[in-house]
Design a protein around this motif. Structure first.
Motif, PDB file in Angstrom:
ATOM      1  N   GLY A   1      20.194  28.711  53.668  1.00 23.36           N
ATOM      2  CA  GLY A   1      18.754  28.675  53.880  1.00 23.36           C
ATOM      3  C   GLY A   1      18.129  27.396  53.353  1.00 23.36           C
ATOM      4  N   GLY A   2      18.591  26.925  52.200  1.00 26.38           N
ATOM      5  CA  GLY A   2      18.074  25.677  51.652  1.00 26.38           C
ATOM      6  C   GLY A   2      18.418  24.483  52.512  1.00 26.38           C
ATOM      7  N   ALA A   3      19.646  24.447  53.046  1.00 23.78           N
ATOM      8  CA  ALA A   3      20.054  23.323  53.896  1.00 23.78           C
ATOM      9  C   ALA A   3      19.268  23.305  55.202  1.00 23.78           C
ATOM     10  N   LEU A   4      19.058  24.487  55.805  1.00 21.94           N
ATOM     11  CA  LEU A   4      18.270  24.545  57.030  1.00 21.94           C
ATOM     12  C   LEU A   4      16.826  24.130  56.760  1.00 21.94           C
ATOM     13  N   ALA A   5      16.297  24.526  55.601  1.00 20.86           N
ATOM     14  CA  ALA A   5      14.940  24.112  55.238  1.00 20.86           C
ATOM     15  C   ALA A   5      14.868  22.601  55.092  1.00 20.86           C
ATOM     16  N   ALA A   6      15.918  21.995  54.508  1.00 20.42           N
ATOM     17  CA  ALA A   6      15.951  20.535  54.372  1.00 20.42           C
ATOM     18  C   ALA A   6      15.909  19.868  55.740  1.00 20.42           C
ATOM     19  N   PHE A   7      16.625  20.440  56.701  1.00 22.24           N
ATOM     20  CA  PHE A   7      16.621  19.881  58.053  1.00 22.24           C
ATOM     21  C   PHE A   7      15.223  19.919  58.658  1.00 22.24           C
ATOM     22  N   VAL A   8      14.557  21.078  58.560  1.00 22.54           N
ATOM     23  CA  VAL A   8      13.215  21.207  59.125  1.00 22.54           C
ATOM     24  C   VAL A   8      12.236  20.276  58.415  1.00 22.54           C
ATOM     25  N   VAL A   9      12.245  20.291  57.094  1.00 25.04           N
ATOM     26  CA  VAL A   9      11.270  19.525  56.324  1.00 25.04           C
ATOM     27  C   VAL A   9      11.499  18.020  56.481  1.00 25.04           C
ATOM     28  N   GLY A  10      12.751  17.567  56.432  1.00 24.54           N
ATOM     29  CA  GLY A  10      13.023  16.143  56.577  1.00 24.54           C
ATOM     30  C   GLY A  10      12.542  15.595  57.907  1.00 24.54           C
ATOM     31  N   ASN A  11      12.823  16.334  58.978  1.00 26.95           N
ATOM     32  CA  ASN A  11      12.373  15.898  60.302  1.00 26.95           C
ATOM     33  C   ASN A  11      10.858  15.973  60.429  1.00 26.95           C
ATOM     34  N   TYR A  12      10.265  16.999  59.827  1.00 27.29           N
ATOM     35  CA  TYR A  12       8.803  17.144  59.883  1.00 27.29           C
ATOM     36  C   TYR A  12       8.117  15.966  59.185  1.00 27.29           C
ATOM     37  N   MET A  13       8.640  15.537  58.043  1.00 28.34           N
ATOM     38  CA  MET A  13       8.012  14.431  57.325  1.00 28.34           C
ATOM     39  C   MET A  13       8.080  13.144  58.139  1.00 28.34           C
ATOM     40  N   VAL A  14       9.227  12.903  58.779  1.00 28.64           N
ATOM     41  CA  VAL A  14       9.335  11.713  59.631  1.00 28.64           C
ATOM     42  C   VAL A  14       8.358  11.798  60.795  1.00 28.64           C
ATOM     43  N   LEU A  15       8.284  12.969  61.427  1.00 34.39           N
ATOM     44  CA  LEU A  15       7.433  13.119  62.604  1.00 34.39           C
ATOM     45  C   LEU A  15       5.960  12.945  62.270  1.00 34.39           C
ATOM     46  N   THR A  16       5.515  13.512  61.162  1.00 36.44           N
ATOM     47  CA  THR A  16       4.083  13.556  60.850  1.00 36.44           C
ATOM     48  C   THR A  16       3.633  12.524  59.823  1.00 36.44           C
TER      49      THR A  16
ATOM     50  N   MET B   1      16.820  12.167  56.956  1.00 39.12           N
ATOM     51  CA  MET B   1      15.474  11.972  57.497  1.00 39.12           C
ATOM     52  C   MET B   1      14.434  11.859  56.382  1.00 39.12           C
ATOM     53  N   ALA B   2      14.602  12.621  55.292  1.00 41.37           N
ATOM     54  CA  ALA B   2      13.690  12.493  54.158  1.00 41.37           C
ATOM     55  C   ALA B   2      13.792  11.104  53.539  1.00 41.37           C
ATOM     56  N   LEU B   3      15.019  10.593  53.439  1.00 38.10           N
ATOM     57  CA  LEU B   3      15.214   9.237  52.928  1.00 38.10           C
ATOM     58  C   LEU B   3      14.596   8.210  53.864  1.00 38.10           C
ATOM     59  N   ALA B   4      14.745   8.425  55.170  1.00 39.56           N
ATOM     60  CA  ALA B   4      14.138   7.511  56.144  1.00 39.56           C
ATOM     61  C   ALA B   4      12.622   7.499  55.992  1.00 39.56           C
ATOM     62  N   TYR B   5      12.049   8.684  55.783  1.00 36.67           N
ATOM     63  CA  TYR B   5      10.598   8.777  55.569  1.00 36.67           C
ATOM     64  C   TYR B   5      10.186   7.974  54.339  1.00 36.67           C
TER      65      TYR B   5
ATOM     66  N   SER C   1      23.443  20.241  58.271  1.00 37.07           N
ATOM     67  CA  SER C   1      21.995  20.437  58.130  1.00 37.07           C
ATOM     68  C   SER C   1      21.475  19.674  56.920  1.00 37.07           C
ATOM     69  N   ALA C   2      22.178  19.809  55.782  1.00 38.28           N
ATOM     70  CA  ALA C   2      21.742  19.135  54.558  1.00 38.28           C
ATOM     71  C   ALA C   2      21.802  17.620  54.709  1.00 38.28           C
ATOM     72  N   MET C   3      22.889  17.107  55.293  1.00 40.71           N
ATOM     73  CA  MET C   3      23.025  15.661  55.483  1.00 40.71           C
ATOM     74  C   MET C   3      21.900  15.118  56.354  1.00 40.71           C
ATOM     75  N   SER C   4      21.679  15.773  57.481  1.00 42.54           N
ATOM     76  CA  SER C   4      20.689  15.281  58.436  1.00 42.54           C
ATOM     77  C   SER C   4      19.282  15.358  57.860  1.00 42.54           C
ATOM     78  N   GLY C   5      18.961  16.495  57.225  1.00 39.14           N
ATOM     79  CA  GLY C   5      17.630  16.647  56.648  1.00 39.14           C
ATOM     80  C   GLY C   5      17.371  15.652  55.538  1.00 39.14           C
ATOM     81  N   THR C   6      18.366  15.447  54.677  1.00 41.95           N
ATOM     82  CA  THR C   6      18.200  14.487  53.590  1.00 41.95           C
ATOM     83  C   THR C   6      18.100  13.075  54.133  1.00 41.95           C
TER      84      THR C   6
END
Length: 236
Positions: free
Chosen positions: A124-139, A187-191, A180-185
């Motif tokens: 659940g935490g890794a999936l949340a990281a995926f959603v949140v990381g992509n959301y931060m980049v998008l918005t 994207m958060a780093l990219a943000y 999921s964790a790799m991708s979300g993190t």
């Protein structure tokens, strides 16, 4: 805690612009890091859709189905192979670099798990990281530690987290957790790297397009998605 977590991400992001300089016109086509994996993986889109549905959140629990449940991916780690799998979505000349970047992102995620109070190997935490990381980049909006925690709880409370994902093989669940964790993190780093050293507008737009496609792939409408104090929601 929030300042410590943001400082960790920001310090890790200092190295990212060097590795991400090539994210130009190719990125939107090749750079959606988890898109092809999600399309062929065990992820049940209804997990995300239900989590964002206010009516589902208000329905009374049945047989404890609304209780938060930690689903752990306790199979042996396979970071290098999963990082290489994600890197295959990128042009051949960049795959070695991106394999290392994704593997490094997993290391950052392990640190974030500890700082955010997320149990190790929590799907659940890794999936949340995926959603949140992509959301931060998008918005281009920061998501706080508290808001992230609400998203984790939302996903854990969905029955399909255990009934669908929990029925998969330990190896498949481990792949989902790590990618999921790799991708979300990543994207958060990219943000955060954009805050430190903004890239040209075209490259920023391509990165946002990749985030948009990632979110769409898991069944969320990126134009309606909101993350705030109540976690994931969908705007009317």
């Amino acid at each position: 805690m929030l300042r410590m977590t943001l400082a960790l991400i920001a310090s890790a992001a200092l190295a990212l612009p060097v590795r991400a300089q090539w994210l130009g016109a190719d990125y939107a086509t090749y750079g959606a890091p988890l898109s092809s994996f999600m399309q062929s993986s065990v992820v049940n889109n209804s997990l995300m859709i239900q989590a964002a549905d206010p009516s589902a959140q208000k329905r009374p629990d049945r047989a404890g189905s609304g209780a938060a449940s930690t689903l752990r991916a306790d199979a042996p780690a396979d970071v290098q192979r999963n990082a290489a799998d994600l890197a295959r979505n990128f042009p051949p000349q960049h795959r070695a670099t991106m394999t290392k970047t994704f593997a490094d992102s997993m290391g950052i995620w392990y640190q974030l798990e500890a700082k955010l109070g997320v149990p190790r190997n929590d799907v659940g935490g890794a999936l949340a990281a995926f959603v949140v990381g992509n959301y931060m980049v998008l918005t281009s909006k920061e998501v706080s530690d508290e808001e992230f925690g609400v998203v984790v709880d939302q996903l854990r409370r969905q029955p399909s987290l255990r009934t669908t994902l929990g029925a998969q093989s330990p190896a498949a669940l481990r792949n989902l957790y790590e990618q999921s964790a790799m991708s979300g993190t990543f994207m958060a780093l990219a943000y955060k790297s954009q805050q430190v050293k903004p890239q040209p507008p075209e490259q920023q737009a391509n990165l946002r397009n990749a985030a948009r496609e990632n979110l769409r792939t898991i069944g969320l409408d990126p134009d309606r998605l909101r993350i705030g104090a109540r976690g994931i929601s969908m705007a009317d």
